[in-house]
Write a protein that holds these residues in place. Structure first.
Motif, PDB file in Angstrom:
ATOM      1  N   HIS A 206     -26.671   7.302  16.082  1.00 12.37           N
ATOM      2  CA  HIS A 206     -26.077   8.506  16.685  1.00 12.37           C
ATOM      3  C   HIS A 206     -25.645   8.234  18.130  1.00 12.37           C
ATOM      4  N   VAL A 207     -26.469   7.502  18.873  1.00 13.04           N
ATOM      5  CA  VAL A 207     -26.096   7.158  20.249  1.00 13.04           C
ATOM      6  C   VAL A 207     -24.862   6.275  20.241  1.00 13.04           C
ATOM      7  N   PHE A 208     -24.851   5.296  19.366  1.00  8.30           N
ATOM      8  CA  PHE A 208     -23.705   4.396  19.263  1.00  8.30           C
ATOM      9  C   PHE A 208     -22.437   5.179  18.934  1.00  8.30           C
ATOM     10  N   ASN A 209     -22.509   6.077  17.981  1.00 11.60           N
ATOM     11  CA  ASN A 209     -21.335   6.862  17.588  1.00 11.60           C
ATOM     12  C   ASN A 209     -20.905   7.840  18.677  1.00 11.60           C
ATOM     13  N   SER A 210     -21.826   8.225  19.532  1.00 17.29           N
ATOM     14  CA  SER A 210     -21.491   9.164  20.605  1.00 17.29           C
ATOM     15  C   SER A 210     -20.921   8.462  21.830  1.00 17.29           C
ATOM     16  N   TYR A 212     -19.409   5.031  21.930  1.00 15.01           N
ATOM     17  CA  TYR A 212     -18.828   3.719  21.663  1.00 15.01           C
ATOM     18  C   TYR A 212     -17.555   3.421  22.431  1.00 15.01           C
ATOM     19  N   GLY A 213     -16.918   4.384  23.045  1.00 16.94           N
ATOM     20  CA  GLY A 213     -15.707   4.054  23.798  1.00 16.94           C
ATOM     21  C   GLY A 213     -14.663   5.143  23.729  1.00 16.94           C
ATOM     22  N   GLY A 214     -13.401   4.752  23.497  1.00 12.89           N
ATOM     23  CA  GLY A 214     -12.253   5.629  23.678  1.00 12.89           C
ATOM     24  C   GLY A 214     -12.348   6.997  23.041  1.00 12.89           C
ATOM     25  N   GLY A 215     -12.875   7.095  21.824  1.00 12.43           N
ATOM     26  CA  GLY A 215     -12.956   8.397  21.178  1.00 12.43           C
ATOM     27  C   GLY A 215     -14.328   9.002  21.219  1.00 12.43           C
ATOM     28  N   ALA A 216     -15.192   8.471  22.077  1.00 12.33           N
ATOM     29  CA  ALA A 216     -16.569   8.921  22.101  1.00 12.33           C
ATOM     30  C   ALA A 216     -16.688  10.366  22.565  1.00 12.33           C
ATOM     31  N   ALA A 217     -17.708  11.038  22.045  1.00 10.25           N
ATOM     32  CA  ALA A 217     -17.921  12.435  22.406  1.00 10.25           C
ATOM     33  C   ALA A 217     -18.253  12.599  23.881  1.00 10.25           C
ATOM     34  N   ILE A 218     -18.899  11.594  24.468  1.00  6.32           N
ATOM     35  CA  ILE A 218     -19.333  11.781  25.852  1.00  6.32           C
ATOM     36  C   ILE A 218     -18.170  11.802  26.824  1.00  6.32           C
ATOM     37  N   ASP A 219     -17.047  11.127  26.476  1.00  7.04           N
ATOM     38  CA  ASP A 219     -15.940  11.074  27.439  1.00  7.04           C
ATOM     39  C   ASP A 219     -14.696  11.803  26.961  1.00  7.04           C
TER      40      ASP A 219
END
Length: 306
Positions: A206-210, A212-219
């Motif tokens: 879940h952390v990796f999917n959140s 991972y980069g360009g389409g990540a939920a965090i950014d």
């Protein structure tokens, strides 16, 4: 280790163009490199653990070294914890005086969750970490929680903390990890399962999917728009490391922090504050685990990361 600024995913020294299935996943081992913690000066570190004692168990030596560097003026790194489950699936209850309840005592899940909440704050404080956050999911059941719910919660915390570096669990099982006999192996081999726990795998993924980069939920401001404007996207995550126990084709150990006896004792003491889990100082168990990582890193004692 993932560098978010890259257009492709870099995990350790291995370049992956697409995630393979866990059944066939093998990667070439790279020569482990020591982490340069002084390069983290003035950065924020977020340690995301599935259980209340995971931060100390997997990275307590690294966190103790950051505390030493901060106290000596070598590097100032702000450390935060996020604990995903409440740890209510296992442990011993004790009273306000610290005496363990008798075996006949009916220790309810809510009581154990409360104790473990206090323990994780005390353990964090012993290593200089006072920002200890939680999601409060039931222990052992993260696989049954809808992924979007967990990713939204992870995203909210990451956007709030604004870390440059994240440490968390491997998203795949480590079939080469030393067997634990479900905690029944003779000491010091009776440490908790570090290679296979379903919560560890689920939270790591879940952390990796959140993150991972360009389409990540965090950014990505278009994901979880309800978090705006209070928690806008955080676009400056630089590095993501996974805890690594041994060098194997399933979980490559690409980076490490060398431990000495002082760091190991600080790690063990912080872990011992999780009294529901440890009746005694778990120094022998944690030395055994550090020896496994150290063997892969070419040093006597270490904590390993990918």
């Amino acid at each position: 280790m993932l560098r978010a600024a890259c257009s492709m995913i870099v995990v350790g020294a291995v370049l992956l163009s697409a995630p393979p299935s866990s059944a066939t996943r093998t990667v070439a081992a790279a020569e482990p490199q020591p982490l340069n913690l002084t390069a983290w000066h003035n950065k924020r570190l977020l340690v995301i653990g599935a259980h209340p004692d995971d931060a100390e168990g997997f990275a307590g030596g690294l966190i103790a070294e950051l505390q030493r560097l901060r106290d000596s003026g070598g590097a100032n790194v702000t450390v935060s914890y996020l604990v995903v489950t409440n740890g209510n699936a296992g442990g011993k209850c004790y009273n306000a005086s610290g005496h363990y309840r008798p075996a006949t005592y009916a220790c309810e899940n809510e009581e154990l969750a409360f104790l473990r909440r206090q323990e994780m704050k005390a353990a964090g404080a012993s290593l200089g970490v006072n920002d200890v956050r939680r999601l409060g999911l039931d222990d052992g059941l993260s696989l049954g929680v809808q992924e979007t719910r967990i990713r939204r919660a992870l995203t909210a915390v990451v956007r709030s903390v604004k870390p440059h570096i994240i440490l968390t669990h491997q998203p795949f099982p480590n079939f080469a990890a030393p067997p634990t006999c479900n905690g029944a192996c003779p000491a010091p081999h009776n440490f908790d399962d570090l290679g296979y726990h379903p919560d560890h795998q689920a939270i790591g993924l879940h952390v990796f999917n959140s993150a991972y980069g360009g389409g990540a939920a965090i950014d990505n401001d278009r994901l979880f728009e309800d978090l705006e404007p209070e928690l806008p996207g955080w676009k400056y995550l630089e590095q993501l490391y996974f805890f690594a126990v041994t060098q194997s084709s399933f979980q490559p150990l690409t980076h490490f922090v060398q431990l000495n006896d002082g760091l190991l004792k600080s790690k063990a003491y912080a872990s011992s504050l999780h009294r529901s889990q440890y009746a005694d100082l778990p120094l022998a168990q944690q030395r055994f685990v550090a020896e496994q990582a150290g063997e892969a890193a070419g040093v006597p004692l270490a904590e390993g990361f990918t």
